[in-house]
Design a protein around this motif. Structure first.
Motif, PDB file in Angstrom:
ATOM      1  N   UNK A  55      -1.108 -13.953  35.830  1.00 23.68           N
ATOM      2  CA  UNK A  55      -1.589 -14.223  37.186  1.00 23.68           C
ATOM      3  C   UNK A  55      -2.555 -15.370  37.292  1.00 23.68           C
ATOM      4  N   UNK A  56      -2.776 -16.080  36.190  1.00 26.13           N
ATOM      5  CA  UNK A  56      -3.756 -17.151  36.228  1.00 26.13           C
ATOM      6  C   UNK A  56      -3.273 -18.416  36.904  1.00 26.13           C
ATOM      7  N   UNK A  57      -1.979 -18.576  36.984  1.00 27.78           N
ATOM      8  CA  UNK A  57      -1.406 -19.763  37.619  1.00 27.78           C
ATOM      9  C   UNK A  57      -0.424 -19.357  38.700  1.00 27.78           C
ATOM     10  N   UNK A  58      -0.469 -20.059  39.806  1.00 25.43           N
ATOM     11  CA  UNK A  58       0.461 -19.814  40.907  1.00 25.43           C
ATOM     12  C   UNK A  58       1.016 -21.138  41.398  1.00 25.43           C
ATOM     13  N   UNK A  59       2.121 -21.051  42.093  1.00 29.02           N
ATOM     14  CA  UNK A  59       2.749 -22.235  42.664  1.00 29.02           C
ATOM     15  C   UNK A  59       3.405 -21.859  43.981  1.00 29.02           C
ATOM     16  N   UNK A  60       3.440 -22.834  44.885  1.00 32.82           N
ATOM     17  CA  UNK A  60       4.011 -22.594  46.209  1.00 32.82           C
ATOM     18  C   UNK A  60       4.839 -23.778  46.662  1.00 32.82           C
ATOM     19  N   UNK A  61       5.880 -23.475  47.408  1.00 32.83           N
ATOM     20  CA  UNK A  61       6.607 -24.535  48.082  1.00 32.83           C
ATOM     21  C   UNK A  61       5.698 -25.133  49.154  1.00 32.83           C
ATOM     22  N   UNK A  62       5.872 -26.416  49.416  1.00 34.65           N
ATOM     23  CA  UNK A  62       5.025 -27.070  50.415  1.00 34.65           C
ATOM     24  C   UNK A  62       5.110 -26.379  51.773  1.00 34.65           C
ATOM     25  N   UNK A  63       6.267 -25.855  52.085  1.00 39.45           N
ATOM     26  CA  UNK A  63       6.482 -25.255  53.406  1.00 39.45           C
ATOM     27  C   UNK A  63       5.676 -23.979  53.626  1.00 39.45           C
ATOM     28  N   UNK A  64       5.178 -23.369  52.555  1.00 37.05           N
ATOM     29  CA  UNK A  64       4.454 -22.105  52.710  1.00 37.05           C
ATOM     30  C   UNK A  64       3.006 -22.182  52.242  1.00 37.05           C
ATOM     31  N   UNK A  65       2.610 -23.309  51.698  1.00 40.41           N
ATOM     32  CA  UNK A  65       1.235 -23.445  51.214  1.00 40.41           C
ATOM     33  C   UNK A  65       0.229 -23.174  52.327  1.00 40.41           C
TER      34      UNK A  65
END
Length: 120
Positions: A55-65
């Motif tokens: 859980x230390x790293x996350x990523x998101x699509x630009x459309x949902x950031x």
């Protein structure tokens, strides 16, 4: 083997919120990066968000950031996607996925999907 079961989808008005849950079975959950993908009618499946094993790293699509948040509770073998400020364009079937690779690796396992519909 990892089995994934999503829940929490439904119908919501624009601006509303939903929280998706993905319950995983199998002893390898804590060693798997997890992700959420979605597929809208007539479109290809796309990456929405991912989280590393601990859980230390996350990523998101630009459309949902800034609107969606992914988190996991390894003790409960569960990963969540908190979705706020929902828009009609978020309407899709949302899939939970698990991978032995990194956040952006091609998933090794998929859930069956849960429908999210956002009305305008």
């Amino acid at each position: 083997q990892v089995q994934l079961v999503e829940s929490g989808g439904g119908l919501v008005q624009a601006g509303g919120s939903l929280r998706l849950s993905c319950a995983a079975s199998g002893r390898t959950f804590s060693t798997s990066a997890m992700g959420w993908y979605r597929q809208a009618p007539g479109k290809e499946r796309e990456f929405v968000s991912g989280i590393s094993r601990r859980g230390g790293s996350t990523a998101y699509a630009d459309s949902v950031k800034g609107r969606f948040t992914i988190f996991r509770i390894n003790a409960n073998n569960t990963v969540f996607l908190q979705m706020n400020s929902l828009k009609p364009e978020d309407t899709a079937v949302y899939y939970c996925a698990a991978t032995y690779g990194s956040i952006y690796s091609t998933p090794d396992y998929w859930g069956q999907g849960t429908q999210v519909t956002v009305s305008s």
